[in-house]
Scaffold this motif. Structure first.
Motif, PDB file in Angstrom:
ATOM      1  N   LEU A  15       0.801  -1.225   0.000  1.00  0.00           N
ATOM      2  CA  LEU A  15       0.000   0.000   0.000  1.00  0.00           C
ATOM      3  C   LEU A  15       0.832   1.273   0.000  1.00  0.00           C
ATOM      4  O   LEU A  15       0.277   2.374  -0.014  1.00  0.00           O
ATOM      5  CB  LEU A  15      -0.925   0.011   1.230  1.00  0.00           C
ATOM      6  CG  LEU A  15      -2.022  -1.046   1.270  1.00  0.00           C
ATOM      7  CD1 LEU A  15      -2.723  -1.025   2.626  1.00  0.00           C
ATOM      8  CD2 LEU A  15      -3.015  -0.831   0.142  1.00  0.00           C
ATOM      9  N   ARG A  18       0.111   4.458  -2.184  1.00  0.00           N
ATOM     10  CA  ARG A  18      -1.172   5.154  -2.050  1.00  0.00           C
ATOM     11  C   ARG A  18      -1.038   6.274  -1.033  1.00  0.00           C
ATOM     12  O   ARG A  18      -0.425   6.105   0.015  1.00  0.00           O
ATOM     13  CB  ARG A  18      -2.261   4.184  -1.606  1.00  0.00           C
ATOM     14  CG  ARG A  18      -2.534   3.090  -2.619  1.00  0.00           C
ATOM     15  CD  ARG A  18      -3.663   2.238  -2.175  1.00  0.00           C
ATOM     16  NE  ARG A  18      -4.892   3.011  -2.166  1.00  0.00           N
ATOM     17  CZ  ARG A  18      -6.018   2.621  -2.752  1.00  0.00           C
ATOM     18  NH1 ARG A  18      -6.071   1.478  -3.399  1.00  0.00           N
ATOM     19  NH2 ARG A  18      -7.103   3.367  -2.693  1.00  0.00           N
ATOM     20  N   VAL A  21      -4.046   6.165   2.469  1.00  0.00           N
ATOM     21  CA  VAL A  21      -4.020   5.092   3.470  1.00  0.00           C
ATOM     22  C   VAL A  21      -3.504   5.623   4.799  1.00  0.00           C
ATOM     23  O   VAL A  21      -2.498   6.318   4.862  1.00  0.00           O
ATOM     24  CB  VAL A  21      -3.132   3.916   2.997  1.00  0.00           C
ATOM     25  CG1 VAL A  21      -3.012   2.857   4.076  1.00  0.00           C
ATOM     26  CG2 VAL A  21      -3.689   3.315   1.717  1.00  0.00           C
ATOM     27  N   VAL A  34      -8.600   3.179   4.078  1.00  0.00           N
ATOM     28  CA  VAL A  34      -8.514   3.831   2.775  1.00  0.00           C
ATOM     29  C   VAL A  34      -9.659   4.829   2.723  1.00  0.00           C
ATOM     30  O   VAL A  34     -10.820   4.461   2.901  1.00  0.00           O
ATOM     31  CB  VAL A  34      -8.600   2.808   1.618  1.00  0.00           C
ATOM     32  CG1 VAL A  34      -8.644   3.520   0.281  1.00  0.00           C
ATOM     33  CG2 VAL A  34      -7.436   1.840   1.673  1.00  0.00           C
ATOM     34  N   CYS A  39     -10.269  -0.995   5.489  1.00  0.00           N
ATOM     35  CA  CYS A  39     -10.053  -1.772   4.278  1.00  0.00           C
ATOM     36  C   CYS A  39      -9.604  -3.185   4.635  1.00  0.00           C
ATOM     37  O   CYS A  39     -10.230  -4.160   4.256  1.00  0.00           O
ATOM     38  CB  CYS A  39      -9.009  -1.058   3.423  1.00  0.00           C
ATOM     39  SG  CYS A  39      -8.460  -1.967   1.988  1.00  0.00           S
ATOM     40  N   THR A 100      -9.451  -3.446  -1.811  1.00  0.00           N
ATOM     41  CA  THR A 100      -9.312  -2.105  -2.370  1.00  0.00           C
ATOM     42  C   THR A 100     -10.062  -1.913  -3.668  1.00  0.00           C
ATOM     43  O   THR A 100     -10.237  -0.791  -4.133  1.00  0.00           O
ATOM     44  CB  THR A 100      -7.819  -1.765  -2.617  1.00  0.00           C
ATOM     45  OG1 THR A 100      -7.274  -2.712  -3.543  1.00  0.00           O
ATOM     46  CG2 THR A 100      -7.037  -1.769  -1.321  1.00  0.00           C
TER      47      THR A 100
END
Length: 102
Positions: A15, A18, A21, A34, A39, A100
């Motif tokens: 992750l 991203r 997050v 998320v 998540c 996700t």
């Protein structure tokens, strides 16, 4: 709080690109949020995955996951996955993609 730190680090790596997050202590583990929604959560024995009711129903039929029960109530969007079922990076990536939607 006791959770599988090795598994949590593997989730972090997947992750890391991203920017939406965050991490939060929940469900006796560390949850990855998320857009401020739970998540995936790393517990002491595996993952708690939020994958939606229809995907959960499908995965409960063809996988080793199990439904989340909270205070006697079935949480239809959530399944538990044992850490032994995500030992391979491809397996972890699969479950994370279900969570996700990517």
């Amino acid at each position: 709080m006791s959770y599988n730190e090795r598994l949590a680090n593997r989730v972090r790596e997947l992750l890391e690109d991203r920017d939406d997050v965050t991490e939060k202590a929940m469900f006796s583990g560390i949850c990855f949020m998320v857009d401020e929604k739970m998540c995936i959560c790393v517990t002491s024995s595996g993952l708690l995955c939020r994958i939606g009711a229809s995907k959960a129903e499908e995965k409960l039929e063809d996988s080793n996951c199990r439904q989340m029960i909270n205070n006697g109530r079935t949480m239809k969007d959530f399944v538990y996955v044992d850490d032994t079922d995500v030992e391979k990076q491809q397996e972890l990536r699969h479950w994370l993609s279900l969570c996700t939607g990517v």
